[in-house]
Write an enzyme that holds these catalytic residues in place. Structure first.
Site, PDB file in Angstrom:
ATOM      1  N   ASP A  13       0.808  -1.223   0.000  1.00  0.00           N
ATOM      2  CA  ASP A  13       0.000   0.000   0.000  1.00  0.00           C
ATOM      3  C   ASP A  13       0.842   1.276   0.000  1.00  0.00           C
ATOM      4  O   ASP A  13       0.458   2.297   0.578  1.00  0.00           O
ATOM      5  CB  ASP A  13      -0.981   0.017   1.203  1.00  0.00           C
ATOM      6  CG  ASP A  13      -1.874  -1.204   1.212  1.00  0.00           C
ATOM      7  OD1 ASP A  13      -2.259  -1.657   0.121  1.00  0.00           O
ATOM      8  OD2 ASP A  13      -2.169  -1.713   2.307  1.00  0.00           O
ATOM      9  N   GLY A  17       0.159   1.491  -7.372  1.00  0.00           N
ATOM     10  CA  GLY A  17      -0.807   1.667  -8.461  1.00  0.00           C
ATOM     11  C   GLY A  17      -0.712   3.059  -9.065  1.00  0.00           C
ATOM     12  O   GLY A  17      -0.657   3.214 -10.286  1.00  0.00           O
ATOM     13  N   GLY A  40      -4.470  -4.391  -3.820  1.00  0.00           N
ATOM     14  CA  GLY A  40      -5.482  -3.358  -4.049  1.00  0.00           C
ATOM     15  C   GLY A  40      -4.755  -2.103  -4.462  1.00  0.00           C
ATOM     16  O   GLY A  40      -4.074  -1.486  -3.652  1.00  0.00           O
ATOM     17  N   THR A  42      -4.921   1.646  -6.104  1.00  0.00           N
ATOM     18  CA  THR A  42      -5.875   2.728  -6.346  1.00  0.00           C
ATOM     19  C   THR A  42      -5.269   3.790  -7.249  1.00  0.00           C
ATOM     20  O   THR A  42      -4.160   4.270  -6.994  1.00  0.00           O
ATOM     21  CB  THR A  42      -6.270   3.386  -4.997  1.00  0.00           C
ATOM     22  OG1 THR A  42      -6.602   2.352  -4.085  1.00  0.00           O
ATOM     23  CG2 THR A  42      -7.436   4.340  -5.167  1.00  0.00           C
ATOM     24  N   ARG A 142       2.399 -29.162  -6.948  1.00  0.00           N
ATOM     25  CA  ARG A 142       2.234 -29.740  -8.303  1.00  0.00           C
ATOM     26  C   ARG A 142       0.866 -30.373  -8.541  1.00  0.00           C
ATOM     27  O   ARG A 142       0.746 -31.365  -9.234  1.00  0.00           O
ATOM     28  CB  ARG A 142       3.366 -30.742  -8.593  1.00  0.00           C
ATOM     29  CG  ARG A 142       4.723 -30.065  -8.638  1.00  0.00           C
ATOM     30  CD  ARG A 142       5.836 -31.035  -8.566  1.00  0.00           C
ATOM     31  NE  ARG A 142       5.863 -31.659  -7.265  1.00  0.00           N
ATOM     32  CZ  ARG A 142       6.868 -32.407  -6.812  1.00  0.00           C
ATOM     33  NH1 ARG A 142       7.897 -32.647  -7.580  1.00  0.00           N
ATOM     34  NH2 ARG A 142       6.842 -32.933  -5.610  1.00  0.00           N
ATOM     35  N   GLN A 222       1.987  -6.179  -3.134  1.00  0.00           N
ATOM     36  CA  GLN A 222       2.453  -6.289  -1.742  1.00  0.00           C
ATOM     37  C   GLN A 222       3.756  -5.480  -1.551  1.00  0.00           C
ATOM     38  O   GLN A 222       3.940  -4.493  -2.235  1.00  0.00           O
ATOM     39  CB  GLN A 222       2.624  -7.759  -1.320  1.00  0.00           C
ATOM     40  CG  GLN A 222       1.313  -8.515  -1.189  1.00  0.00           C
ATOM     41  CD  GLN A 222       0.758  -9.048  -2.502  1.00  0.00           C
ATOM     42  OE1 GLN A 222       1.438  -9.713  -3.248  1.00  0.00           O
ATOM     43  NE2 GLN A 222      -0.493  -8.781  -2.791  1.00  0.00           N
ATOM     44  N   THR A 237       2.895 -12.684   2.905  1.00  0.00           N
ATOM     45  CA  THR A 237       2.047 -13.304   1.893  1.00  0.00           C
ATOM     46  C   THR A 237       2.760 -14.563   1.397  1.00  0.00           C
ATOM     47  O   THR A 237       3.857 -14.890   1.872  1.00  0.00           O
ATOM     48  CB  THR A 237       1.702 -12.303   0.776  1.00  0.00           C
ATOM     49  OG1 THR A 237       0.665 -12.872  -0.038  1.00  0.00           O
ATOM     50  CG2 THR A 237       2.899 -11.948  -0.093  1.00  0.00           C
ATOM     51  N   THR A 297      -7.786  -1.296   0.628  1.00  0.00           N
ATOM     52  CA  THR A 297      -8.595  -1.271  -0.593  1.00  0.00           C
ATOM     53  C   THR A 297      -9.377  -2.574  -0.745  1.00  0.00           C
ATOM     54  O   THR A 297     -10.509  -2.575  -1.226  1.00  0.00           O
ATOM     55  CB  THR A 297      -7.661  -1.109  -1.820  1.00  0.00           C
ATOM     56  OG1 THR A 297      -6.711  -0.087  -1.524  1.00  0.00           O
ATOM     57  CG2 THR A 297      -8.408  -0.747  -3.075  1.00  0.00           C
ATOM     58  N   THR A 299      -9.951  -5.171   1.816  1.00  0.00           N
ATOM     59  CA  THR A 299     -10.771  -5.665   2.927  1.00  0.00           C
ATOM     60  C   THR A 299     -11.431  -4.537   3.726  1.00  0.00           C
ATOM     61  O   THR A 299     -12.257  -4.805   4.591  1.00  0.00           O
ATOM     62  CB  THR A 299      -9.906  -6.489   3.903  1.00  0.00           C
ATOM     63  OG1 THR A 299      -8.831  -5.643   4.360  1.00  0.00           O
ATOM     64  CG2 THR A 299      -9.323  -7.723   3.231  1.00  0.00           C
ATOM     65  N   ASP A 331       2.631  14.580   1.775  1.00  0.00           N
ATOM     66  CA  ASP A 331       1.617  15.553   2.210  1.00  0.00           C
ATOM     67  C   ASP A 331       0.927  15.154   3.504  1.00  0.00           C
ATOM     68  O   ASP A 331       0.435  16.019   4.237  1.00  0.00           O
ATOM     69  CB  ASP A 331       0.564  15.723   1.097  1.00  0.00           C
ATOM     70  CG  ASP A 331      -0.035  14.385   0.661  1.00  0.00           C
ATOM     71  OD1 ASP A 331       0.710  13.573   0.093  1.00  0.00           O
ATOM     72  OD2 ASP A 331      -1.230  14.148   0.926  1.00  0.00           O
TER      73      ASP A 331
HETATM   74  P1  GDP Z   1      -0.700   0.241  -3.573  1.00  0.00           P
HETATM   75  O1  GDP Z   1      -1.284  -1.025  -3.060  1.00  0.00           O
HETATM   76  O2  GDP Z   1       0.768   0.336  -3.336  1.00  0.00           O
HETATM   77  O3  GDP Z   1      -1.060   0.525  -5.008  1.00  0.00           O
HETATM   78  O4  GDP Z   1      -1.342   1.414  -2.711  1.00  0.00           O
HETATM   79  P2  GDP Z   1      -2.919   1.592  -2.356  1.00  0.00           P
HETATM   80  O5  GDP Z   1      -3.598   2.107  -3.563  1.00  0.00           O
HETATM   81  O6  GDP Z   1      -3.438   0.375  -1.705  1.00  0.00           O
HETATM   82  O7  GDP Z   1      -2.819   2.671  -1.216  1.00  0.00           O
HETATM   83  C1  GDP Z   1      -2.264   3.930  -1.413  1.00  0.00           C
HETATM   84  C2  GDP Z   1      -3.329   4.983  -1.135  1.00  0.00           C
HETATM   85  O8  GDP Z   1      -2.726   6.266  -1.051  1.00  0.00           O
HETATM   86  C3  GDP Z   1      -4.343   5.116  -2.271  1.00  0.00           C
HETATM   87  O9  GDP Z   1      -5.590   5.454  -1.727  1.00  0.00           O
HETATM   88  C4  GDP Z   1      -3.799   6.239  -3.124  1.00  0.00           C
HETATM   89  O10 GDP Z   1      -4.813   6.926  -3.838  1.00  0.00           O
HETATM   90  C5  GDP Z   1      -3.188   7.128  -2.077  1.00  0.00           C
HETATM   91  N1  GDP Z   1      -2.011   7.902  -2.494  1.00  0.00           N
HETATM   92  C6  GDP Z   1      -1.026   7.557  -3.374  1.00  0.00           C
HETATM   93  N2  GDP Z   1      -0.080   8.514  -3.402  1.00  0.00           N
HETATM   94  C7  GDP Z   1      -0.456   9.471  -2.534  1.00  0.00           C
HETATM   95  C8  GDP Z   1       0.129  10.706  -2.095  1.00  0.00           C
HETATM   96  O11 GDP Z   1       1.210  11.104  -2.514  1.00  0.00           O
HETATM   97  N3  GDP Z   1      -0.563  11.409  -1.155  1.00  0.00           N
HETATM   98  C9  GDP Z   1      -1.757  11.001  -0.645  1.00  0.00           C
HETATM   99  N4  GDP Z   1      -2.345  11.762   0.272  1.00  0.00           N
HETATM  100  N5  GDP Z   1      -2.333   9.837  -1.039  1.00  0.00           N
HETATM  101  C10 GDP Z   1      -1.686   9.097  -1.953  1.00  0.00           C
HETATM  102  P1  IMO Z   2      -0.880  -4.232  -2.242  1.00  0.00           P
HETATM  103  O1  IMO Z   2      -0.439  -4.764  -3.571  1.00  0.00           O
HETATM  104  C1  IMO Z   2      -0.911  -4.699   2.090  1.00  0.00           C
HETATM  105  C2  IMO Z   2      -1.117  -8.772   3.652  1.00  0.00           C
HETATM  106  C3  IMO Z   2      -2.395  -9.186   4.373  1.00  0.00           C
HETATM  107  C4  IMO Z   2      -1.821 -10.153   5.396  1.00  0.00           C
HETATM  108  C5  IMO Z   2      -0.711 -10.847   4.616  1.00  0.00           C
HETATM  109  C6  IMO Z   2      -1.100 -12.193   4.018  1.00  0.00           C
HETATM  110  O2  IMO Z   2      -2.177  -3.524  -2.287  1.00  0.00           O
HETATM  111  O3  IMO Z   2       0.209  -3.448  -1.598  1.00  0.00           O
HETATM  112  P2  IMO Z   2      -2.606 -12.893   1.941  1.00  0.00           P
HETATM  113  O4  IMO Z   2      -4.054 -12.653   1.663  1.00  0.00           O
HETATM  114  O5  IMO Z   2      -1.684 -12.338   0.900  1.00  0.00           O
HETATM  115  O6  IMO Z   2      -2.292 -14.326   2.254  1.00  0.00           O
HETATM  116  O7  IMO Z   2      -2.315 -12.079   3.308  1.00  0.00           O
HETATM  117  O8  IMO Z   2      -0.347  -9.959   3.556  1.00  0.00           O
HETATM  118  N1  IMO Z   2      -1.306  -8.236   2.284  1.00  0.00           N
HETATM  119  C7  IMO Z   2      -1.200  -6.951   1.965  1.00  0.00           C
HETATM  120  N2  IMO Z   2      -0.983  -5.866   2.736  1.00  0.00           N
HETATM  121  N3  IMO Z   2      -1.005  -4.563   0.752  1.00  0.00           N
HETATM  122  C8  IMO Z   2      -1.197  -5.632  -0.035  1.00  0.00           C
HETATM  123  O9  IMO Z   2      -1.171  -5.566  -1.390  1.00  0.00           O
HETATM  124  C9  IMO Z   2      -1.337  -6.902   0.564  1.00  0.00           C
HETATM  125  N4  IMO Z   2      -1.557  -8.141   0.100  1.00  0.00           N
HETATM  126  C10 IMO Z   2      -1.518  -8.960   1.157  1.00  0.00           C
HETATM  127  O10 IMO Z   2      -3.023  -8.093   4.982  1.00  0.00           O
HETATM  128  O11 IMO Z   2      -1.220  -9.438   6.449  1.00  0.00           O
HETATM  129 MG    MG Z   3      -2.853  -1.656  -1.840  1.00  0.00          MG
END
Ligand code: GDP
Ligand code: IMO
Ligand code: MG
Length: 433
Positions: A13, A17, A40, A42, A142, A222, A237, A297, A299, A331
């Site tokens: 996170d 994305g 997830g 975004t 397998r 991840q 994971t 995003t 759960t 920010d």
């Molecule tokens: P990812 O899993 O690495 O793609 O990240 P996620 O999308 O799960 O979570 C990142 C969250 O932060 C999303 O809601 C983005 O829209 C938001 N985001 C990304 N870059 C920035 C930033 O520079 N500032 C702020 N405030 N939000 C951001």
């Molecule tokens: P993105 O790509 C944050 C975490 C789960 C849990 C552990 C194992 O959005 O960054 P799983 O379902 O993979 O067996 O869960 O990994 N986890 C993530 N945490 N961002 C993710 O993906 C994650 N994908 C899995 O919360 O702790």
């Molecule tokens: Mg994410």
């Protein structure tokens, strides 16, 4: 350097994305190489918000997108996601999306097992409940069903029998009803004509594209500390999330990954269970969660928040061979009077002394018991939100970024200052570096 690999440098996170979407107009093809719909990602473009879990983020800019062999694919989810993004005006056709024919499938019985195990466990992992772990277990064991098997009814039937024989005692042990093999076969036969048009030997296609000078952007899911080898095991994971996996998970070979861009959040978050040395359970942690909108995003769970951990990211720089980073969510720190950066860890020894670590040691006990060593920095009262130039940043924000570069041993290539696609500052172009 031709190709770029985007990976999460913390616990996921980080904003992968957003950055993949931003970079994808410089690339010819975007490739996912591990994980599944536990991710997830975004993307925010004007008033449109796109939430992608399995589809590579390149689809939003209309780039050829590949789901590589290293990904575990829930075909029902894939079709749902295609329909959902279709409703937002993005039509996914086999010209735009390629699914590796040797990728393994996630089936309903994997989700059952994931959820039943979590429900029964006293030490929960906090998984996303989407069947990721059990699907990778069957792959390594397998006995998985792969995309190409959908084209061969006879083989499919025999494979289902074999898979169900393995799952039967597991399900019984967890109090789950017996899986219905005939129903699963019928369902997969129904899915086959919907999924197979996307199926291709992705390794071959990617090899040809690279030979003809095309640029590949790999999209990690991840983060490095969730890697099954290098992360905070067992709170990880079930795939390798580090940059090296981009080669194995796509079939492009070890030169494929190219420039490794680590996505790094300006503080730290984690969702699910497991050690988190700089976690803040006080009002500062709550502030970061509220301002940063730290909710999962996939759960919807609240993400745990804490100070920036430079020791952890330094480890991630080494594990991934990171060439440069994109620092995101700067920010969110606006208005905090002081900031702490973790530079290492201290552990009380059995003899009552202190042991210092410059990295996160592998043992779970040590990981859970060590305390962070902090360095304090002055914050800034001005806003950095939406800044599009380095010159717009307050002096203390610049100092914070520079100190991070020094401590982690990697330069900042990009800086993100809001969720919006264009609120991104380019310092050096990863495709040119
Ligand atoms: P990812 O899993 O690495 O793609 O990240 P996620 O999308 O799960 O979570 C990142 C969250 O932060 C999303 O809601 C983005 O829209 C938001 N985001 C990304 N870059 C920035 C930033 O520079 N500032 C702020 N405030 N939000 C951001
Ligand atoms: P993105 O790509 C944050 C975490 C789960 C849990 C552990 C194992 O959005 O960054 P799983 O379902 O993979 O067996 O869960 O990994 N986890 C993530 N945490 N961002 C993710 O993906 C994650 N994908 C899995 O919360 O702790
Ligand atoms: Mg994410």
């Amino acid at each position: 350097m031709a190709n770029v690999t985007v990976i999460g440098a913390q616990w996921g996170d980080e904003g992968k994305g957003k950055l993949v979407d931003w970079l994808s107009n410089r690339a010819d093809v975007v490739v996912r190489f591990q994980g599944g719909h536990n991710a997830g990602h975004t993307l925010v473009v004007g008033d449109q918000v796109y939430k992608l879990s399995l589809l590579p983020s390149g689809v939003v800019q209309g780039k050829l997108s590949v789901i590589g062999n290293g990904v575990v694919v829930d075909p029902w989810h894939l079709l749902e996601e295609i329909a959902k993004i279709g409703a937002q005006g993005i039509t996914i056709t086999p010209d735009l999306l390629v699914l590796a024919d040797n990728a393994c499938l996630i089936l309903p019985l994997h989700r059952d097992l994931d959820q039943a195990r979590e429900a029964a466990a006293t030490n929960k992992i906090g998984t996303t409940g989407r069947g990721i772990g059990p699907a990778y277990e069957d792959k390594v064991g397998r006995r998985a069903i792969r995309v190409a098997d959908l084209a061969d009814r006879e083989a499919l039937e025999a494979k289902i029998d074999r898979l169900l024989a393995h799952h039967a005692p597991l399900r019984r042990g967890l109090g789950l009803p017996e899986a219905d093999g005939a129903a699963l076969l019928a369902e997969l036969e129904r899915m086959a004509p919907l999924i197979l048009p996307f199926a291709k030997p992705a390794w071959l296609l990617l090899g040809e594209l690279v030979k003809s000078g095309k640029r590949v952007l790999f999209e990690g899911a991840q983060g490095a500390l969730l890697d099954v080898d290098h992360g905070t095991y067992p709170y990880v994971t079930s795939s390798n999330t580090v940059a090296g996996q981009a080669a194995a998970g796509s079939g492009l070979g070890p030169k494929g990954p190219g420039y490794v861009l680590g996505i790094v959040k300006a503080y730290t978050t984690r969702v699910g269970e497991g050690p988190f040395p700089t976690e803040l359970t006080d009002e500062v942690g709550q502030h970061l969660g509220t301002i940063g909108k730290e909710f999962g995003t996939v759960t919807g769970r609240s993400r745990r928040c804490g100070w920036f951990d430079a020791a952890l990211v330094r480890q991630s720089v080494a594990l991934n061979g990171i060439s440069g980073i994109a620092l995101t969510k700067l920010d969110v720190l606006d208005g905090l009077a002081t900031l702490q950066i973790c530079t290492g860890y201290r552990l009380k020894t059995a003899e009552g002394g202190d042991q210092d670590f410059s990295y996160l040691p592998a043992g779970l006990k040590a990981q859970s018991q060590l305390s962070p060593v902090y360095e304090e920095m002055e914050g800034w009262s001005e806003t950095t939100q939406g800044a599009r130039s380095w010159r717009d940043l307050p002096a203390n924000a610049v100092k914070y970024v520079r100190r991070i570069e020094e401590l982690i041993g990697a330069p900042v290539a990009l800086l993100s200052t809001s969720p919006q696609r264009d609120d991104t500052i380019l310092m050096r172009d990863p495709f040119q570096d």
